[in-house]
Design an enzyme around this catalytic site. Structure first.
Site, PDB file in Angstrom:
ATOM      1  N   THR A  72      -0.825   5.808   2.940  1.00 23.46           N
ATOM      2  CA  THR A  72      -2.034   5.039   3.234  1.00 23.46           C
ATOM      3  C   THR A  72      -1.737   4.158   4.438  1.00 23.46           C
ATOM      4  O   THR A  72      -0.679   3.539   4.514  1.00 23.46           O
ATOM      5  CB  THR A  72      -2.431   4.156   2.033  1.00 23.46           C
ATOM      6  N   ARG A 120      -7.101   6.024  -5.565  1.00 23.76           N
ATOM      7  CA  ARG A 120      -6.794   7.440  -5.692  1.00 23.76           C
ATOM      8  C   ARG A 120      -7.075   7.942  -7.107  1.00 23.76           C
ATOM      9  O   ARG A 120      -7.678   8.997  -7.307  1.00 23.76           O
ATOM     10  CB  ARG A 120      -5.338   7.694  -5.298  1.00 23.76           C
ATOM     11  N   ILE A 177       0.867  -1.177   0.000  1.00 19.43           N
ATOM     12  CA  ILE A 177       0.000   0.000   0.000  1.00 19.43           C
ATOM     13  C   ILE A 177       0.905   1.228   0.000  1.00 19.43           C
ATOM     14  O   ILE A 177       2.083   1.151   0.346  1.00 19.43           O
ATOM     15  CB  ILE A 177      -0.974   0.028   1.203  1.00 19.43           C
ATOM     16  N   ASP A 178       0.364   2.363  -0.408  1.00 18.15           N
ATOM     17  CA  ASP A 178       1.167   3.571  -0.547  1.00 18.15           C
ATOM     18  C   ASP A 178       1.716   4.054   0.793  1.00 18.15           C
ATOM     19  O   ASP A 178       1.172   3.755   1.858  1.00 18.15           O
ATOM     20  CB  ASP A 178       0.325   4.695  -1.168  1.00 18.15           C
ATOM     21  N   LYS A 179       2.756   4.860   0.706  1.00 14.67           N
ATOM     22  CA  LYS A 179       3.418   5.412   1.890  1.00 14.67           C
ATOM     23  C   LYS A 179       2.422   6.086   2.829  1.00 14.67           C
ATOM     24  O   LYS A 179       2.430   5.843   4.035  1.00 14.67           O
ATOM     25  CB  LYS A 179       4.492   6.413   1.461  1.00 14.67           C
TER      26      LYS A 179
END
Length: 356
Positions: free
Chosen positions: A167, A267, A163-165
Site C-alpha cells: 500500500t 482489504r 500501512i501494508d508493504k
C-alpha cells in the site's frame, strides 16, 4: 522453518544454549506450568504461539526443531508439567536492532516534532520476518542519524501507525517522545483524519456505505485477516466508510475512511462484501471477478495487473493536530505512477466500450 514462528509474550526469550548441538541455535524457550495436564505438544504450542499455525508447528517438529528437555520430539509428544520446550534453528537468532540505511525518502513535511513521509508501494514499514533491512524505519534512522534525541530502536519515538508493504501513501513519524504520546492518543481516540483511495472489483450498488465487522486472523490462512460478525466475540471491532468516486463498469474507484485501524482492514472488509481490491492477490483480487471472458478482456486485465502489480490501495490524506502547536495539519498525497496509470487505463477502456 522461518523466523516468523513467534511465541507469545509469556515465553522467555534467551540468547543461546551451551548444551545445543553444533549448528543449532536456541531462538525461544518456555517452561510448562506445574499444573499442566498432558496434551499433545502441537496443540499446546498452537495455543501459545501467537503467529503460528498447528501445521507449521508440526512441520517444525518433523524437522527436529522442537525440543523438550534438550531432546527433539514429534508432534504427538504429550507435554508434562515443568517440561522445558525450546525452538532450535540452524542459524543464529537475527539481530533485531534497527540500523540506519541510506534509502531515499519522499518527505512531505518535517519540523522539530514530526516527519510526514509518502511511502512507496513495495517498501516494508518496519523490520520483521523476512524483511530485516530496506524498510521505511531504516530510512528514517538514516535521515535522522544526526539528531541526538532520536533513536530508531527506542519505542518512545518513531512510527505512530503503519500501512501494508504494497500500500502506498502517507505516514507520520514522531521525532520526540512527547510527539509520539500526543499522536498516539489521537489515533487511539480516532480524532485523526485518514482517507484511502482504492480500485475494487465490481460495480457497487450504492454510492456510499458503511462496513462493520470484527477482524481477526483467518484460522485457515495465518497471512490473511477474516471478517466476523460484530457480536461474534471474535476479533477486534472495525468500521470502514466508503463512497464511490468513479465507476468503470467492472471495477469502481472508491474512497475509504477508517473509524478503526485494524490489520488489512480495508482489504478484508471489501473482500467480505464481494468487492476485493483490484490486484490484491492475498484476497482474490488478481482473479477476473467481473466482466467478460473474452481473450481481449483477459489480455486487458493482464496488462492492468502488470501496470500496477500490487493491491490498488493508496493512503491519500492524513490529518492530525500538531503535538506542540495544537494546529490542525492536513496532508494530501497524489496517486503514485502505477496507481494513476491503472485508473487511466480503466477510464480509456470504459470510454471506448461505451462508444462502440
Amino acid at each position: 522453518m522461518t523466523d516468523d514462528l513467534i511465541l507469545d509474550d509469556d515465553i522467555e526469550e534467551v540468547q543461546g544454549d551451551e548444551s545445543a548441538e553444533p549448528g543449532q541455535y536456541e531462538h525461544w524457550r518456555m517452561t510448562v506450568d506445574t499444573g499442566q495436564q498432558p496434551v499433545r505438544i502441537d496443540k499446546f504450542l498452537a495455543e501459545h504461539m501467537q503467529h503460528s499455525s498447528r501445521n507449521r508447528i508440526q512441520t517444525a517438529a518433523e524437522a527436529g526443531c522442537i525440543q523438550v528437555n534438550g531432546e527433539p520430539v514429534k508432534s504427538n509428544y504429550k507435554v508434562r508439567p515443568n517440561d522445558v520446550i525450546t525452538l532450535m534453528l540452524d542459524r543464529p537468532k537475527h539481530d533485531s536492532t534497527i540500523h540506519a540505511e541510506d534509502i531515499p525518502l519522499d518527505i512531505v513535511y518535517e519540523d522539530d516534532d514530526v516527519l510526514v513521509v509518502n511511502k512507496p508501494a513495495g517498501m516494508v514499514v518496519h523490520p520483521g520476518a523476512g524483511n530485516f533491512s530496506g524498510t521505511l524505519i531504516n530510512a528514517v534512522a538514516w535521515h535522522l542519524r544526526n539528531l541526538k534525541t532520536f533513536d530508531a530502536n527506542d519505542p518512545a519515538v518513531g512510527l505512530v501507525h503503519r500501512i501494508d508493504k504494497d500500500t502506498s501513501g502517507l505516514l507520520v513519524v514522531a521525532k520526540t517522545a512527547d510527539a509520539k504520546t500526543s499522536l498516539g492518543k489521537q489515533f487511539f481516540h480516532k480524532t485523526t483524519h485518514r482517507t484511502y483511495n482504492a480500485l475494487v472489483w465490481g460495480n457497487l450498488q450504492k454510492d456510499m456505505g458503511r462496513i462493520e465487522g470484527n477482524i481477526a486472523r483467518d484460522p485457515k490462512d495465518r497471512l490473511r485477516m477474516r471478517v466476523f460478525a460484530p457480536d461474534s466475540g471474535i476479533g477486534k471491532p472495525a468500521i470502514t466508510h466508503w463512497r464511490v468516486l468513479e465507476r468503470f463498469g467492472y471495477t469502481t474507484l472508491v474512497e475509504c475512511v477508517l473509524e478503526t485501524g485494524r490489520t488489512h482492514q480495508i482489504r478484508a472488509h471489501m473482500k467480505e462484501r464481494g468487492h476485493p481490491i483490484f490486484g490484491d492477490e492475498r484476497y482474490g483480487g488478481t482473479e477476473i471477478l467481473w466482466g467478460q471472458r473474452s481473450s481481449t478482456y483477459k489480455a486487458f486485465i493482464h496488462n492492468c495487473l502488470e501496470l500496477c502489480p500490487r493491491q490498488a490501495l493508496h493512503a491519500k490524506t492524513l490529518g492530525f493536530v500538531h503535538p506542540r502547536t495544537g494546529k490542525q495539519m492536513d496532508f494530501d498525497s497524489p496517486w503514485p505512477e502505477d496507481f494513476n496509470a491503472l485508473i487511466e487505463k480503466w477510464r480509456k477502456y470504459i470510454n471506448s466500450k461505451w462508444k462502440i
